[in-house]
Design an enzyme around this catalytic site. Structure first.
Site, PDB file in Angstrom:
ATOM      1  N   ASP A   1      -7.178   4.572  -4.334  1.00 62.65           N
ATOM      2  CA  ASP A   1      -7.715   4.510  -3.050  1.00 62.65           C
ATOM      3  C   ASP A   1      -8.430   5.722  -2.744  1.00 62.65           C
ATOM      4  OD1 ASP A   1      -8.148   2.394  -0.502  1.00 62.65           O
ATOM      5  OD2 ASP A   1      -7.419   4.316   0.319  1.00 62.65           O
TER       6      ASP A   1
ATOM      7  N   LYS B   1       0.749  -1.197   0.005  1.00 63.18           N
ATOM      8  CA  LYS B   1      -0.237   0.041   0.171  1.00 63.18           C
ATOM      9  C   LYS B   1       1.294   1.237  -0.123  1.00 63.18           C
ATOM     10  CE  LYS B   1      -4.577   1.249   0.368  1.00 63.18           C
ATOM     11  NZ  LYS B   1      -5.474   0.429  -0.222  1.00 63.18           N
TER      12      LYS B   1
HETATM   13  P1  NDP Z   1     -12.893   8.136  -2.488  1.00 64.22           P
HETATM   14  O1  NDP Z   1     -11.908   9.076  -2.436  1.00 64.22           O
HETATM   15  O2  NDP Z   1     -13.398   7.828  -3.908  1.00 64.22           O
HETATM   16  O3  NDP Z   1     -14.255   8.503  -1.445  1.00 64.22           O
HETATM   17  C1  NDP Z   1     -13.903   8.408  -0.095  1.00 64.22           C
HETATM   18  C2  NDP Z   1     -15.100   8.869   0.580  1.00 64.22           C
HETATM   19  O4  NDP Z   1     -15.063   8.871   1.983  1.00 64.22           O
HETATM   20  C3  NDP Z   1     -15.671  10.229   0.162  1.00 64.22           C
HETATM   21  O5  NDP Z   1     -16.890  10.598   0.398  1.00 64.22           O
HETATM   22  C4  NDP Z   1     -14.941  10.982   1.427  1.00 64.22           C
HETATM   23  O6  NDP Z   1     -15.553  12.230   1.756  1.00 64.22           O
HETATM   24  C5  NDP Z   1     -15.105  10.013   2.454  1.00 64.22           C
HETATM   25  N1  NDP Z   1     -14.295  10.188   3.617  1.00 64.22           N
HETATM   26  C6  NDP Z   1     -12.864  10.024   3.344  1.00 64.22           C
HETATM   27  N2  NDP Z   1     -12.220  10.163   4.804  1.00 64.22           N
HETATM   28  C7  NDP Z   1     -13.231  10.509   5.541  1.00 64.22           C
HETATM   29  C8  NDP Z   1     -13.147  10.866   6.938  1.00 64.22           C
HETATM   30  N3  NDP Z   1     -11.890  10.746   7.503  1.00 64.22           N
HETATM   31  N4  NDP Z   1     -14.334  10.731   7.493  1.00 64.22           N
HETATM   32  C9  NDP Z   1     -15.684  10.636   6.828  1.00 64.22           C
HETATM   33  N5  NDP Z   1     -15.608  10.409   5.330  1.00 64.22           N
HETATM   34  C10 NDP Z   1     -14.407  10.378   4.865  1.00 64.22           C
HETATM   35  O7  NDP Z   1     -12.675   6.709  -2.053  1.00 64.22           O
HETATM   36  P2  NDP Z   1     -12.766   5.320  -2.283  1.00 64.22           P
HETATM   37  O8  NDP Z   1     -14.459   5.312  -2.318  1.00 64.22           O
HETATM   38  O9  NDP Z   1     -12.080   4.589  -3.183  1.00 64.22           O
HETATM   39  O10 NDP Z   1     -12.568   4.472  -0.904  1.00 64.22           O
HETATM   40  C11 NDP Z   1     -13.537   4.371   0.249  1.00 64.22           C
HETATM   41  C12 NDP Z   1     -13.026   3.431   1.182  1.00 64.22           C
HETATM   42  O11 NDP Z   1     -13.003   2.045   0.520  1.00 64.22           O
HETATM   43  C13 NDP Z   1     -11.463   3.273   1.660  1.00 64.22           C
HETATM   44  O12 NDP Z   1     -11.554   2.848   3.062  1.00 64.22           O
HETATM   45  C14 NDP Z   1     -10.788   2.687   0.780  1.00 64.22           C
HETATM   46  O13 NDP Z   1      -9.516   1.945   1.524  1.00 64.22           O
HETATM   47  C15 NDP Z   1     -11.650   1.423   0.718  1.00 64.22           C
HETATM   48  N6  NDP Z   1     -11.432   0.690  -0.841  1.00 64.22           N
HETATM   49  C16 NDP Z   1     -11.257   1.204  -1.742  1.00 64.22           C
HETATM   50  C17 NDP Z   1     -11.237   0.409  -3.057  1.00 64.22           C
HETATM   51  C18 NDP Z   1     -11.312   1.030  -4.483  1.00 64.22           C
HETATM   52  O14 NDP Z   1     -11.162   0.281  -5.232  1.00 64.22           O
HETATM   53  N7  NDP Z   1     -11.364   2.471  -4.703  1.00 64.22           N
HETATM   54  C19 NDP Z   1     -10.769  -0.990  -2.783  1.00 64.22           C
HETATM   55  C20 NDP Z   1     -11.043  -1.414  -1.595  1.00 64.22           C
HETATM   56  C21 NDP Z   1     -11.330  -0.689  -0.407  1.00 64.22           C
HETATM   57  P3  NDP Z   1     -14.622  13.530   1.403  1.00 64.22           P
HETATM   58  O15 NDP Z   1     -15.018  13.662   0.068  1.00 64.22           O
HETATM   59  O16 NDP Z   1     -15.511  14.718   2.386  1.00 64.22           O
HETATM   60  O17 NDP Z   1     -13.196  13.295   1.845  1.00 64.22           O
END
Ligand code: NDP
Length: 444
Positions: free
Chosen positions: A164, A124
């Site tokens: 991510d 990662k």
């Molecule tokens: P994105 O950046 O597309 O979206 C992240 C979302 O989570 C946004 O809505 C963001 O809000 C919110 N968020 C981020 N940090 C916080 C926080 N501290 N408190 C509250 N909300 C928060 O990321 P992904 O959708 O890709 O990833 C989301 C999760 O899924 C992560 O844990 C990631 O590790 C996991 N994941 C992702 C994969 C992928 O293929 N993308 C694969 C497997 C797991 P804001 O816009 O306000 O920051």
């Protein structure tokens, strides 16, 4: 060394890295029964080795902002374990990123990747860079600088990063462009690429779709169906958007979304038109979820999380530790029967304990969100073959993989004495494969 002693050593050796400690603790607690059956793992010190990354890289990322001022961020890549394949795992760009976050994610990735059945090790990376509020040019200059250093450490058969939090197609594009320019080769060094330049169809959808396929398997195994269910989703990024999309396809009703500022509650359900609005809002306009509440005149809870509403299924899909024990109780009081983790480690340890104690179906991240990395593995396969598969082919492979992951975790849970405990099942299932490989490869 006993499991307790190993954990103590991890805490002492990695001071202050609380998320990493949390991730290690969960795995160590689960694998005890497997170690009892396999004393050879204990004498070969597999556990002591598996908690120590093979390599940790920290580097300076200097770049110039739109005002002409020099900015300096910190970049990370933790290459945790390559016993079963090249390191594989995403890059996170978020101001909260430090070594402890990258290590927790890299550690979990080892077991998740093993569960997919594909040949991928765990790694990662990321940076404390915040893409929010930055211009496209600033993001490009940052990505080019980040990749200039990362290029020395990655490669299609060595380490293949992906996206991510904060890293989507735009960032992958800038990084891939810089890598290609530096090495003068067009090769699959990153996944999550655009379909026109080596990406796999179905990769953007994969984590969210996979999460819902997994949830459906879990429900069906317990005599339930997603059809007609009410679902609470957190986040509004890649995972949340495509989980919502698949829920709609399966005739479920999604009533919540969130971002780091707050959450919205739409009791009528977020339909396809509203989802399109969210996609534009988040992916193009890069706005806040609050604007959804203004557009559709629904409730917005500033600073709130979406766990206080009546629902059958919860899919936490934003970030780590976003669902605590109190919220788990609230969900249960509100009728939840199943929880599956779209984000990595979104439930705190006591929230997981609450769900398990109350016999709520619980799909842990390592299994439930493995669809993303699975299709990344399929993207690597297509790049090696110089072929592109159709969306339908990728999606049907994804469905097969998620079914297998569910079966593996359920079977391992049962085999190690805790039927229905998919946390134990996922940890042991992933661990067994990597541990056996490490035994075969000698002391490395
Ligand atoms: P994105 O950046 O597309 O979206 C992240 C979302 O989570 C946004 O809505 C963001 O809000 C919110 N968020 C981020 N940090 C916080 C926080 N501290 N408190 C509250 N909300 C928060 O990321 P992904 O959708 O890709 O990833 C989301 C999760 O899924 C992560 O844990 C990631 O590790 C996991 N994941 C992702 C994969 C992928 O293929 N993308 C694969 C497997 C797991 P804001 O816009 O306000 O920051």
């Amino acid at each position: 060394m006993s499991i307790d002693k190993i954990y103590e050593q991890v805490v002492n050796r990695n001071p202050g890295e609380v998320e990493f400690h949390q991730a290690v603790k969960e795995v160590l607690e689960s694998i005890e029964p497997a170690l009892e059956q396999h004393p050879e793992f204990v004498s070969a010190k597999i556990v002591e080795r598996i908690v120590e990354p093979e390599r940790q890289i920290i580097f300076r990322v200097p770049w110039i902002d739109d005002n002409g001022d020099v900015q300096v961020n910190r970049g990370f890549r933790v290459q945790f374990n390559s016993a079963i394949g090249p390191y594989k795992g995403g890059l996170r760009f978020h101001p909260s990123v430090y070594l402890g976050i990258i290590k927790f994610l890299g550690f979990e990735q080892i077991f998740k990747n093993a569960l997919t059945g594909l040949a991928m090790g765990g790694g990662k990376g990321g940076s404390d860079f915040d893409p929010k509020g930055k211009s496209d040019n600033e993001v490009m200059r940052f990505c080019q600088s980040f990749m200039t250093e990362l290029t020395r450490h990655v490669g299609p058969d060595t380490d293949v990063p992906a996206g991510d939090i904060g890293v989507g197609r735009r960032e992958i594009g800038y990084m891939f462009g810089q890598y290609r320019r530096l090495v003068n080769r067009f090769e699959g060094v990153l996944t999550g690429k655009g379909p026109e330049w080596g990406g796999s169809l179905g990769r953007p959808e994969a984590t969210g779709y996979g999460l819902v396929y997994f949830t459906q398997e879990m429900l069906k195994d317990n005599g339930e169906d997603l059809k007609g269910k009410t679902v609470a989703i957190s986040g509004s990024g890649n995972v949340a958007q495509f989980a919502l999309d698949k829920c709609l396809q399966m005739d479920a009703k999604v009533i919540t979304l969130s971002d780091s500022s707050g959450c919205i509650y739409d009791p009528d359900g977020i339909d396809r038109d509203k989802l399109e609005y969210v996609m534009k809002l988040k992916n193009i306009k890069r706005g806040r979820i609050k604007e959804y509440a203004e557009e559709y005149d629904v409730e917005y809870i500033e600073g709130g999380r979406p766990w206080g509403f009546e629902c059958d299924v919860a899919l936490p899909s934003a970030t780590q530790n976003e669902l605590n024990a109190k919220e788990a109780e609230e969900l249960i009081d509100n009728g939840v029967i199943a929880v599956a983790e779209g984000a990595n480690m979104p439930s705190t340890p006591d929230a997981i304990e609450t769900f398990l104690e109350k016999d709520i179906m619980f799909g842990p991240a390592k299994a439930a969100n493995a669809g993303g990395v699975s299709v990344s593995g399929l993207e690597m396969a297509q790049n090696s073959q110089r072929l592109s598969w159709s969306f339908e082919e990728v999606d049907s492979k994804l469905q097969g993989i998620m079914k297998n992951i569910y079966r593996t975790t359920a079977d391992y849970g049962q085999k190690f004495g805790s039927e229905g405990n998919l946390v134990l099942g996922a940890n042991v299932g992933g661990f067994m494969k990597v541990a056996k490989a490490m035994m075969d490869l000698g002391v490395i």
